[in-house]
Structures are given as C-alpha cells and as structure tokens.
Scaffold this active site. Structure first.
Site, short mmCIF file in Angstrom:
data_model
loop_
_atom_site.label_atom_id
_atom_site.label_comp_id
_atom_site.label_asym_id
_atom_site.label_seq_id
_atom_site.Cartn_x
_atom_site.Cartn_y
_atom_site.Cartn_z
CD GLU A 251 -22.93 15.67 -113.47
OE1 GLU A 251 -23.36 14.74 -112.79
OE2 GLU A 251 -22.88 15.65 -114.72
CD GLU A 334 -27.68 15.62 -112.44
OE1 GLU A 334 -27.34 14.55 -112.98
OE2 GLU A 334 -27.33 16.73 -112.85
#
Length: 732
Positions: A251, A334
């Site tokens: 991320e 995710e």
C-alpha cells in the site's frame, strides 16, 4: 485461494496440462525401424519392459504419491520438484500467467479466492491445523507477510526457527495444495510493530528515510533480501513450490510517491527470483493511491483493496488503467472479513451476512479474505495514530480480527458458515470437511504469590545494560528494542514540592520518587502516570528526604506505529525532562530484560527471580516496604498442574481483576493485559505452550493493588467485555 475450472465466455482456446496432473517424462521413444523381430524375442522384450516399468514405478511412485496438486507460475519448460530428499526431479511445465484479464493456471482460467494467515501469529504446531481450516472454508491460496523484525531482531542476528520458520510454513501450504501470495515487504504494515521493520533501524545515524530511495536504507534492504529471497526462491511455482505471486512493498500509494524506490525493489526481487514469478503491488482503490503506488513499465501487476461493502466494479475498472491491456484480472487482495481493535475500544465486529454478501459480489473477480487473525504474542503488536503523533492507539494482544477462523482456530460461528456457503457456490467439487473443534480447558484458579518488586531486582540487571548519560536516551539507542526502560535521576526537592514535565514520552511512563539514603521502611513511592496521549506536567510531593530525592521513570513501549506518516516511532523518553522549568541532567537508564516472541531467556537471573527460582536480597522486606502501596511494579508467580496428556488443551488466562501488565507461561511471553482499559479480559494460551506436570505463570503487574485475592483464572472462553462502559465503538 485459487479456484479453477470456471471458464467464462471467450476463455476457450487456451491449451496446457490438466491442473492437477503430474506427467513424468523419460527418454524420448524412437520410431520403430523396419527390423524384423521374432515372437520369442518380442515376448522376452515385453516381459523385460514390464519388469523395468514396475521397478521404475516402485522407485518413483512413493516419492510423488504424497505430493498435493501444485499451482503457480512458471515457464513452458521443464518444471523441477524438490522431493523430501532434496533431490531434483523433472516434470513437465506448469504455468501461472496473466492474459485476457484473467489468471491462467496450466492453460486454464483460474480464480484466486485467498485468505491471509500469518505464520508468525500462531505456534508452528498449529500451522497445519489452521491451513486445513482455511481449506475447509473454501480457500486454496494463502497470503502471508514476512516481518523483517522477527527474522532479524538485532543486526546480523538471523532467526528462521520456531515462529520464524517460514520455509516450513510454505512447505505445509504446498503439502495441502494451497498456493501462496508472498508479501516480503520490506514494509508490511499488518498491525505489526513498526510495520515489520526492525527497531534497530531507528538507531542508525544519520536517520534513515524508511520506505524511500535513501541509499543507506536500500543497502540494508538489499542485505536483508539477499538472505530472505534465496530461501524462498526454491519454493516458487516453477521450482516446485506453492508461491505464485510476490508483492512489492505494501500500500505504498498511501504513504509516498518515490518511484525510484519501487523500481529498485523490483530490480532486487527480479535479481533473486527471476522473471517467471508474478510481482504485484496492492493499493487502495482510488486514483491517487494507485498513481503513487503502482509501478508502470516494470511488468508488475497492480491489485487493489477497498472497504468491505464498497461497489467493486468501478474500482476494478479503475484498476485496469494501471495495468497493461489484457493484464488486469480484477483482484481485491485484501477483502476485510473483520477489523482490528485498539485498547479502549469496543471489540470490532462485522455482520456475517453483510460480509458474505460483499464477498459474493466480487468472488467472480478474484477476491481475497482475512481468513485467520491469530495473536500478537510478545511485544509485537502494532499501533496507529490519528492526526497527530500524540494521538496514539496501540493494538490489542488478540488479533482475532473477527475473522471466520477465530484466534483459537474455532470455526463454529456464523461468519465461517456464511462465507463457506458463498464460496461453495463458486467451487469445483465439494469443499473439504470442516476439522473438529479443538478442545478448550479451564484449569481453574491459579493462586499467585509476590516474588519481587521491580526496584528490588535492579541489582540483578547486567551492568552492561545500565547506561549513564547527561540526557535521557531512546530505548533503541540502549539496545532495548521492546519492553521497558527505567530512567533514574536525582534532584533537590523544594518545600512545597516540584513540577515535572516530560514533553515527549513514548508511550507510557510511571513516575516514582524516593530518598537517596537507604531509609528503613521507605521505598519508591508512586506519584503519577504520564501517557503519550496526555503528557501534562505533574506535581512531585516533597518526600522529606535528608539529602536528595531520587526520581524513577518507568517507560513502557506499547507497540510501534505500523501505518501512516508517524512510522519513525522511537520509544522511551525522547525529549529533555524539565523540573520546575529547568532541564534535569545526569540520568541512569536500566534496560529491563523481559524477552520477546521467539526468544528464550538464557541465564537471566532477573527473570528467574521473577519466577521465584532465586532469592533476592530485599525479599524479606517486600511486604514491609510495599505491602500498603498501590501501583507498584510487582512480579508475581504461580503454578498449575496438568496430569494427563488428554488434558493438554488451549486455555485463556483471565485478568479481569488486575490492572495492566504482561504475562508469561512457561517462559513464553503470551502478551499484554489491560482489562482496566479493555476490551480484552483474557489472554489466549495455546496448548503447545503447556506441558505435562507443572506449568509456571509469571506476571509483571504495573498497577498492583491489594484489594483482591492474588488469583488469576484459567478459563475456556475468550472475553472482550472489560473496560469502561464508555468504550469507543469503531465501525469498519
């Protein structure tokens, strides 16, 4: 995990091997020539040929029969399997590629339905158990991080055993036919201390710029990956292992925009892992985060994540803009089946039906789920911050996450059933049976005894662990990466008392004073607690000392920030200490030697004394000196007995009547308790930590009060109902 066999429109025409077949190759068979062979010779030849086949099969079949189906990425050349004898056996090629906006396994469309399962959050003895439960959920891909700090807790001190035995974990995934998406960082987030970075990085001067193209930082990453990546390279798909994809960073688009850094990581990964493995990034599903976090022109696949319940289709459409044409299978890497919880919050929960319905919306687009959370054993829990560095929010010891597979492995819950039901609709064949529930035991009350006060054990600390300095030093500069540091100084008290100010303390400090003379019957007196979130000045009473007054500041590291702009999170006293507006100098710093996860204390007399195994010089005075004073840092020990192997089961220790501290069972650090803040009341104790016969419990209680019996209870259920009725509720 990966699901195969769902072939959509336009997916025909892809050739390849059957996904689960292993085709052995021998020497090529030559064409028959025009040589006449009589019947007897022919019969003899056939008999010999049959015998030869039997011998060959007898040698080969036992080697390969136990191997599960393999799925991963490789070239179209010979595939090499590593058998149990570490011999290389050549098989036909298997492939895992991206084309036509799909994943392709062995020439067939392939759907990834995976789940996170972190090997470092559960005992190795339970890895197989949790993998089987994940498979029963319907998963056949496991996603896991690799925390650098677990594997290199100190520079050059490499650990790949016990909780850190990643190779054995990956081989278990392989054994059960589970593919792996590997996330080696170097930054992982993961609600793990410092996002997986070793804390000793914070002590390097000049200060490193983490997650950047800072040459000094990259040199250390290179050194780490030169150790890690060769260990996992044999376990890539084309080398016979389960790893189909490897993530670069984590991320990053939510943190920075240093493309040179990302390209350097790709170059390093390719150098160790080759060009056949799929590299990928994961970023939030917005244009801003994808623009910053993706790596164009480097043949790196871009995946996305987003909040459960968001409409996935616009996000997957946006994802395509950051992948090459035809190279963007929609992947939510995710999918959050639950959420994390901080101390002082209500336990995070998400509705089972809502979660299952959200998953169903994206299953055909390759969603991934948090299958199992686990436990933040030791001191490895992470923390978050709000808008300022002082808005500090440490995570619980439990990482149950409200996942379908609970902290203890339980799957008899609505969320597991709802998600399994959805996945079953998209699976080829029947899902594996659900393993039986692991037994739990409540071993009853455990009576504790006071073994020592922290201040009575200071003489047992290794002198090399005591540092003297004009100003307080950070925990990292003392070589103490986790746990506690005691800061000690002296001052001349005023008649009306003094004002103490510690502008920057990370994370929680308890302040005590005493006289410098050895006064019979007097010891350090608790004054106040200073927290990172509210570091106000405090009043120090006049202790009426004949000479100087000694100041003790016990600082607890409650977990480093793992996400956001305040990642560089040093611990201890990080500023000058002011007494009546003037800087207080001349400090002694004692590193308190409590061990962390995957560490075994060796000849640690401090811990032995805490366990009650050795006597301390001040033991006979403890009751007299401290018996009537609350909030003293005290060590307690107790024992319970397990007489039968069938009684060795998971349990929980209930601290509902206690204040705040850490607990050890058989010298294993099971984590922090803080029921007065909540919501977690009980700490999970896996059965592999226990043993037949006598089991020893040691707790370090920071806020000892003597208005209750010195008892903790071993119970058979978790409990997240402790703390104030004003606990904050966090919504996913």
């Amino acid at each position: 995990m990966v699901k195969e066999g769902k072939v959509g429109p336009g997916s025909g025409g892809k050739g390849g091997m059957e996904g689960n077949s292993l085709a052995l190759t021998s020497k090529p068979v030559k064409k028959r020539s025009n040589i006449n062979i009589n019947s007897n010779k022919t019969m003899t030849f056939l008999v010999l040929l049959v015998l030869l086949c039997i011998i060959v099969l007898g040698v080969i079949v036992p080697v390969f029969a136990p191997l599960p189906p393999l799925t991963s990425s490789s070239s179209h050349f010979t595939r090499v399997l590593i058998n149990k004898h570490n011999k290389h056996v050549h098989l036909h090629a298997l492939t895992f590629t991206i084309d036509d906006d799909k994943f392709w396994k062995d020439g067939k469309p392939f759907q990834i339905i995976g789940g996170d399962l972190h090997y470092f959050r559960l005992p190795p003895q339970y890895w197989e158990d949790r993998l089987l439960r994940a498979k029963a959920l319907g998963l056949n891909t496991i996603q896991t991080y690799v925390p650098w700090n677990l594997h290199e807790p100190n520079p050059g001190n490499l650990v790949f055993e016990g909780f850190a035995d990643i190779v054995s974990f990956l081989k278990l995934c392989h054994k059960h036919g589970l593919l792996v998406l590997l996330r080696p960082g170097p930054y992982i987030c993961g609600e793990w201390d410092l996002g997986g970075f070793p804390a000793w990085l914070l002590n390097i001067k000049p200060a490193l710029k983490l997650r950047s193209s800072d040459p000094s930082y990259l040199k250390l990453v290179e050194k780490w990956w030169e150790i890690l990546l060769p260990k996992v390279e044999p376990l890539l798909y084309h080398n016979g292992g389960p790893i189909v994809m490897v993530q670069i960073e984590n991320e990053y688009g939510s943190y920075g925009n240093d493309k040179a850094y990302l390209h350097h990581l790709v170059k390093m990964a390719r150098g160790h892992l080759g060009d056949k493995i799929i590299l990928y990034t994961t970023d939030g599903g917005s244009r801003d985060t994808l623009t910053k976090g993706t790596i164009k022109g480097a043949d790196v696949f871009s995946a996305v994540d987003f909040t459960t319940g968001d409409d996935p289709w616009p996000i997957f459409k946006l994802q395509k803009e950051f992948n090459s044409p035809g190279k963007s299978p929609p992947l939510s890497s995710e999918f959050y089946t639950g959420w994390l919880t901080h101390w002082g919050e209500k336990n995070a929960e998400t509705d089972a039906d809502f979660t299952a319905a959200s998953l169903e919306k994206i299953l055909s687009r390759n969603g991934s789920a948090m299958a199992h959370g686990g436990t933040n054993f030791g001191f490895y829990n992470g923390a978050n911050t709000g808008g300022t560095e002082s808005d500090y929010q440490p995570d619980l010891t439990s990482y149950d996450y409200d996942a379908p597979i609970k902290e203890s492995g339980d799957v008899d819950n609505a969320k597991f059933k709802a998600i399994r039901s959805v996945i079953a609709q998209y699976s080829v064949g029947h899902l594996p049976p659900i393993p039986p529930v692991n037994g739990k035991a409540g071993y009853g009350p455990i009576r504790l005894k006071k073994t020592a006060n922290l201040f009575d054990l200071l003489h047992m600390i290794d002198p090399s662990a005591i540092v003297e300095s004009e100003s307080p030093n950070s925990m990292e500069s003392l070589g103490q990466m986790f746990g506690f540091v005691l800061y000690v100084s002296e001052y001349t008290a005023k008649v009306g008392g003094n004002i103490l100010l510690i502008p920057k303390v990370h994370d929680r400090a308890q302040v005590f004073i005493s006289c410098t003379t050895e006064d019979s019957g007097s010891g350090p007196t608790y004054v106040a607690t200073v927290e990172r979130t509210s570091n106000q000045a405090i009043s120090l009473p006049n202790a009426n000392c004949a000479l100087k007054t000694r100041l003790f500041v016990l600082v607890e590291n409650m977990g480093r920030v793992n996400y956001g702009q305040y990642l560089f999170d040093q611990k201890g006293i990080l500023s000058p200490v002011y007494l009546d507006g003037k800087i207080l100098y001349r400090w002694k710093m004692f590193s308190i030697p409590f061990h962390n996860l995957n560490e075994v204390p060796k000849n640690n007399r401090f811990f032995q004394a805490a366990s009650g195994y050795v006597e301390t010089s001040g033991r006979e005075h403890i009751k007299y000196k401290f018996g009537k004073v609350s909030r003293e840092p005290m060590l307690y020990a107790g024992k319970f007995t397990i007489n039968n192997v069938n009684e060795l089961k998971d349990t929980y220790l209930s601290f509902s009547r206690w204040g705040k501290g850490i607990a050890f069972v058989n010298e294993f650090n099971i984590g922090r308790y803080w029921p007065s803040r909540g919501p977690q009341c009980n700490l999970y104790v896996p059965a592999p930590i226990l043993r037949l016969g006598e089991n020893v419990v040691v707790i370090f209680e920071l806020e000892s009060s003597y208005d209750h019996e010195l008892i903790i209870d071993s119970v058979d259920v978790p409990d997240f109902t402790c703390g104030s009725s004003k606990l904050i509720a966090r919504q996913l």
